[in-house]
Scaffold this motif. Structure first.
Motif, PDB file in Angstrom:
ATOM      1  N   TYR A 123       1.966  12.397  -6.824  1.00 18.46           N
ATOM      2  CA  TYR A 123       0.605  12.844  -6.502  1.00 18.46           C
ATOM      3  C   TYR A 123      -0.445  11.774  -6.833  1.00 18.46           C
ATOM      4  CZ  TYR A 123       3.118  17.232  -6.284  1.00 18.46           C
ATOM      5  OH  TYR A 123       4.020  18.214  -5.962  1.00 18.46           O
ATOM      6  N   SER A 124      -0.186  11.051  -7.917  1.00 18.84           N
ATOM      7  CA  SER A 124      -1.124   9.990  -8.272  1.00 18.84           C
ATOM      8  C   SER A 124      -0.377   8.898  -9.026  1.00 18.84           C
ATOM      9  CB  SER A 124      -2.278  10.533  -9.115  1.00 18.84           C
ATOM     10  OG  SER A 124      -1.815  10.964 -10.377  1.00 18.84           O
ATOM     11  N   TYR A 125      -0.961   7.714  -9.004  1.00 27.52           N
ATOM     12  CA  TYR A 125      -0.305   6.523  -9.549  1.00 27.52           C
ATOM     13  C   TYR A 125      -1.288   5.766 -10.429  1.00 27.52           C
ATOM     14  CZ  TYR A 125       2.814   7.692  -5.728  1.00 27.52           C
ATOM     15  OH  TYR A 125       3.656   8.365  -4.882  1.00 27.52           O
ATOM     16  N   ASN A 126      -0.728   4.940 -11.317  1.00 33.62           N
ATOM     17  CA  ASN A 126      -1.598   3.996 -12.010  1.00 33.62           C
ATOM     18  C   ASN A 126      -2.211   3.058 -10.981  1.00 33.62           C
ATOM     19  OD1 ASN A 126      -1.029   4.746 -14.784  1.00 33.62           O
ATOM     20  ND2 ASN A 126       1.010   3.884 -14.453  1.00 33.62           N
ATOM     21  N   SER A 127      -3.449   2.717 -11.198  1.00 35.62           N
ATOM     22  CA  SER A 127      -4.107   1.787 -10.283  1.00 35.62           C
ATOM     23  C   SER A 127      -4.833   0.735 -11.103  1.00 35.62           C
ATOM     24  CB  SER A 127      -5.090   2.525  -9.368  1.00 35.62           C
ATOM     25  OG  SER A 127      -5.520   1.681  -8.322  1.00 35.62           O
ATOM     26  N   VAL A 179      -1.490  10.173 -14.660  1.00 35.25           N
ATOM     27  CA  VAL A 179      -0.605   9.773 -13.568  1.00 35.25           C
ATOM     28  C   VAL A 179       0.503  10.816 -13.383  1.00 35.25           C
ATOM     29  CG1 VAL A 179       0.884   8.387 -15.061  1.00 35.25           C
ATOM     30  CG2 VAL A 179       0.732   7.857 -12.630  1.00 35.25           C
ATOM     31  N   ALA A 180       0.817  11.116 -12.143  1.00 36.80           N
ATOM     32  CA  ALA A 180       1.855  12.116 -11.846  1.00 36.80           C
ATOM     33  C   ALA A 180       2.432  11.805 -10.471  1.00 36.80           C
ATOM     34  CB  ALA A 180       1.263  13.528 -11.875  1.00 36.80           C
ATOM     35  N   PRO A 225       0.811  -1.215   0.000  1.00 40.41           N
ATOM     36  CA  PRO A 225       0.000   0.000   0.000  1.00 40.41           C
ATOM     37  C   PRO A 225       0.846   1.267   0.000  1.00 40.41           C
ATOM     38  CG  PRO A 225       0.075  -0.945   2.196  1.00 40.41           C
ATOM     39  CD  PRO A 225       0.792  -1.915   1.295  1.00 40.41           C
ATOM     40  N   LEU A 226       0.228   2.341  -0.453  1.00 40.18           N
ATOM     41  CA  LEU A 226       0.869   3.646  -0.307  1.00 40.18           C
ATOM     42  C   LEU A 226       0.871   4.026   1.170  1.00 40.18           C
ATOM     43  CD1 LEU A 226      -0.843   5.675  -3.180  1.00 40.18           C
ATOM     44  CD2 LEU A 226       1.509   4.817  -3.145  1.00 40.18           C
ATOM     45  N   PRO A 227       1.863   4.794   1.588  1.00 39.69           N
ATOM     46  CA  PRO A 227       1.801   5.309   2.962  1.00 39.69           C
ATOM     47  C   PRO A 227       0.640   6.291   3.092  1.00 39.69           C
ATOM     48  CG  PRO A 227       3.592   6.330   1.749  1.00 39.69           C
ATOM     49  CD  PRO A 227       3.037   5.263   0.858  1.00 39.69           C
ATOM     50  N   SER A 267       8.265   7.858  -5.489  1.00 40.86           N
ATOM     51  CA  SER A 267       8.478   8.651  -6.706  1.00 40.86           C
ATOM     52  C   SER A 267       8.377   7.789  -7.951  1.00 40.86           C
ATOM     53  CB  SER A 267       9.845   9.331  -6.651  1.00 40.86           C
ATOM     54  OG  SER A 267      10.852   8.350  -6.488  1.00 40.86           O
ATOM     55  N   THR A 268       8.108   6.510  -7.770  1.00 40.60           N
ATOM     56  CA  THR A 268       7.892   5.607  -8.911  1.00 40.60           C
ATOM     57  C   THR A 268       6.620   4.805  -8.664  1.00 40.60           C
ATOM     58  OG1 THR A 268       9.215   3.886  -7.854  1.00 40.60           O
ATOM     59  CG2 THR A 268      10.370   5.363  -9.376  1.00 40.60           C
TER      60      THR A 268
END
Lengths: 288, 337
Positions: free
Chosen positions: A236-240, A232-233, A163-165, A172-173
């Motif tokens: 701030y945001s990730y592929n899910s 995606v950035a 999971p994300l924190p 950053s990746t």
């Protein structure tokens, strides 16, 4: 303007939920709604909407369930009754897999007399091109049929694999989400819910969190899933590629259909990044 | 018999050709260029004078926009692949030749798409879910559109298939569609109704890229019928029954379900498919295995070796005619859930 509207939704949601201060986990009540146009109920809406830093507040735990796997995350006393996985097909192309489950309060293999059922779905999307654009399919809204006359409680499970924190620093990746539906992690949270079958930009040209026409026969979960999301950035945001487990709990007086019913789930790509709007009506378990 | 010399044979050929040419010219002079020789036409129906067809090219036949032409002016269409009979606004029916049926799957919705190569550009779309009609849309290139939605026209549309699935037929029987507003036009230019009759061939999933089985599969065969391939293309799962049995379901995109009941000893105690089924010792040849049998969500395999599924309805004395038993062979895998 859209950001301003989002903040209004956040505030409206907190007030509607009677929450003051930090949001807490657990199921959120979605009552039977009056006819007409209704605001969506805020869970964890996007911040900095339509900007390069668009994100969600990972510390916001409203509506979340936590545990080592989905069953462990459910309240004590739930047992598994049914599970299925099915390809998600659009234009004859399989763009992912739908996981659909039914749990109930009970013991052994029998539900108890409360007829309290939790129905959950999640998806894992792949990168297959489903139309000439060559883009992967994105789901913005997940709908499932519910008992129109009964109150519903909703919650979601982000996963436990990687999971994300909940607070910075964020990676950053792109994190690796895992491959087991029981535990895999989603990297986009549940934004809003409502008793409607209108999703993102429905009707067209409406704002992201615009009010929706009530339809008590459906519950809407707004959450983005896309293996290759154009917006995606990091960080701030990730592929899910995985959605969260999206859960709705109701009293199902007559149990549920062990055979999945056609047209009882709706997966909606609303065109957040100018994709072609596309609905997929597919099968799902149904609370009776 | 004595063989003719090459010179004599050539003479006879020239004579035959001259006679044929003279006959053809005679036909044209007496009937005009617009008609074809009667010898190449199918038999005309009794109401031939009212049949409205235009078939300048047999494969691309259709009327003009509702402007009927009588059979005196045009020959009935001979369609290479398939056709429908279309009547617009109470005018006599005419034939529209159609291409092969295309199948498109979106979630539960199965769309059958047909196009005509004619000047009117007719296209027909029939949407169904698990073999139940959702809607029908008939359109012409000029924007005319006719439609209906379930339940108003459900009784006029049906899909038939072999008991084990596979190629089928889509039947439209006196299907009446109401005019819909023209696309891109403010006013409805196509007031009235369209009446359709057709029996259209449907492809099997195995003929459609993206829907065909790519992994383990079983064959489902009935006496005197071709075997169908099945692999649970639309999903698989497990139900934990109140009695502790595990009931595994494999579905195809048309809602057909193979149900396999397994007891606590990992023994297959029931198999059913489309009104056919076996129980207990009758399910010989069916077995299951899993590397993690205690985990209901783990991958699980099923094997069938000449497993016979008798007709359950007839066996129950429901008055139904006895259908041939089905025979299952092959294997299926429920993926990890």
């Amino acid at each position: 303007m859209r950001t301003h509207h989002a903040l209004l939704v956040v505030c409206a949601g907190l007030i509607a939920g009677g929450l003051h201060g930090a949001a807490v986990g657990g199921f959120v009540s979605v009552p039977v709604q009056a006819a007409g146009s209704q605001p969506l109920i805020s869970i964890n809406p996007k911040l900095n909407l339509d900007t390069p830093t668009e994100t969600q507040d990972r510390a916001n735990s409203l509506g979340t369930l936590s545990g080592a796997n989905i069953l462990a995350a459910l309240p004590a006393g739930n047992i598994l009754k049914s599970s299925r996985s099915a390809p998600i097909v659009v234009n004859g192309v399989t763009v992912g897999t739908l996981y659909d489950r039914v749990w109930c309060l009970g013991s052994g293999s029998s539900c108890d007399a409360s007829n309290t059922y939790t129905l959950g779905l999640r998806v894992q999307l792949n990168g297959n091109a489903w139309n000439p654009s060559g883009r992967s399919f994105e789901i913005n809204d997940f709908f499932r049929a519910v008992r129109a006359s009964a109150a519903a409680d909703v919650a979601y499970y982000r996963g436990a694999a990687n999971p994300l924190p909940t607070v910075a620093p964020f990676p950053s990746t792109q994190p690796a989400p895992g491959s087991d539906a029981e535990t895999a992690s989603s990297y986009k949270d549940l934004e809003v819910v409502g008793r409607t079958i209108q999703g993102l930009f429905e009707p067209s040209a409406s704002l992201q969190y615009a009010d929706k026409v009530t339809n008590n026969s459906w519950i809407n979960f707004r959450a983005d899933a896309n293996q290759n999301d154009p917006d995606v950035a990091f960080p701030y945001s990730y592929n899910s590629e995985w959605s969260p487990w999206l859960l709705v709990r109701q009293v199902c007086a007559a149990g549920y259909n062990a055979t999945p019913q056609a047209l009882k789930a709706r997966l909606w790509q609303g065109g957040e990044e100018a994709q072609t709007p596309q609905a997929i009506l597919t099968s799902a378990y149904v609370c009776n | 018999m004595a063989r003719s010399s090459p010179g004599a044979a050539a003479q006879r050929l020239k004579l035959a050709a001259a006679l044929l040419l003279a006959a053809a010219i005679g036909v044209l002079l007496t009937r005009g260029w617009g008609d074809r020789p009667a010898a190449v036409l199918p038999a005309r129906p009794a109401a031939a004078a009212e049949v409205t067809v235009v078939a300048p090219v047999p494969l691309l036949a259709a009327s003009s926009a509702g402007q009927a032409m009588t059979a005196e002016a045009a020959a009935p269409a001979v369609c290479a692949l398939q056709s429908l009979q279309l009547a617009l606004d109470q005018a006599p029916a005419f034939t529209v030749c159609l291409d092969n049926t295309q199948l498109q799957q979106n979630g539960s919705v199965r769309s059958y798409l047909l196009r005509a190569g004619d000047a009117q550009g007719w296209s027909l779309r029939v949407d169904m879910a698990e073999r139940a009609l959702l809607g029908v849309l008939l359109r012409a290139r000029d924007g005319r559109a006719y439609s209906c939605a379930a339940p108003h026209c459900a009784g006029q549309v049906s899909v038939t298939a072999a008991p084990a699935g596979g190629d089928g037929q889509l039947s439209l029987r006196e299907l009446r569609l109401a005019a819909a507003p023209r696309s891109g036009a403010a006013s409805a230019g196509g007031a009235g109704v369209a009446a359709l009759n057709a029996s259209l061939r449907l492809p099997s999933d195995e003929q459609v890229p993206g829907l065909a089985c790519t992994g383990p599969s079983i064959s489902i065969s009935a006496a005197h019928a071709a075997a169908a391939k099945f692999c649970g293309q639309a999903g698989a799962g497990v139900e934990i029954a109140d009695n502790g049995q595990r009931r595994y379901r494999f579905q195809d995109h048309e809602g057909r379900t193979l149900l396999i009941a397994v007891d606590g000893g990992q023994r297959v105690v029931g198999v059913s498919w489309e009104g056919h089924g076996c129980r207990d010792d009758g399910c010989r040849g069916a077995r299951t295995s899993s590397a993690d049998p205690a985990n209901d969500l783990a991958e699980r395999s099923f094997f069938f070796g000449r497993t016979v599924l008798p007709d359950q309805a007839a066996a129950a004395g429901a008055g139904a005619a006895l259908r041939p038993a089905l025979v299952l062979d092959g294997s299926l895998v429920m993926p990890a859930q």
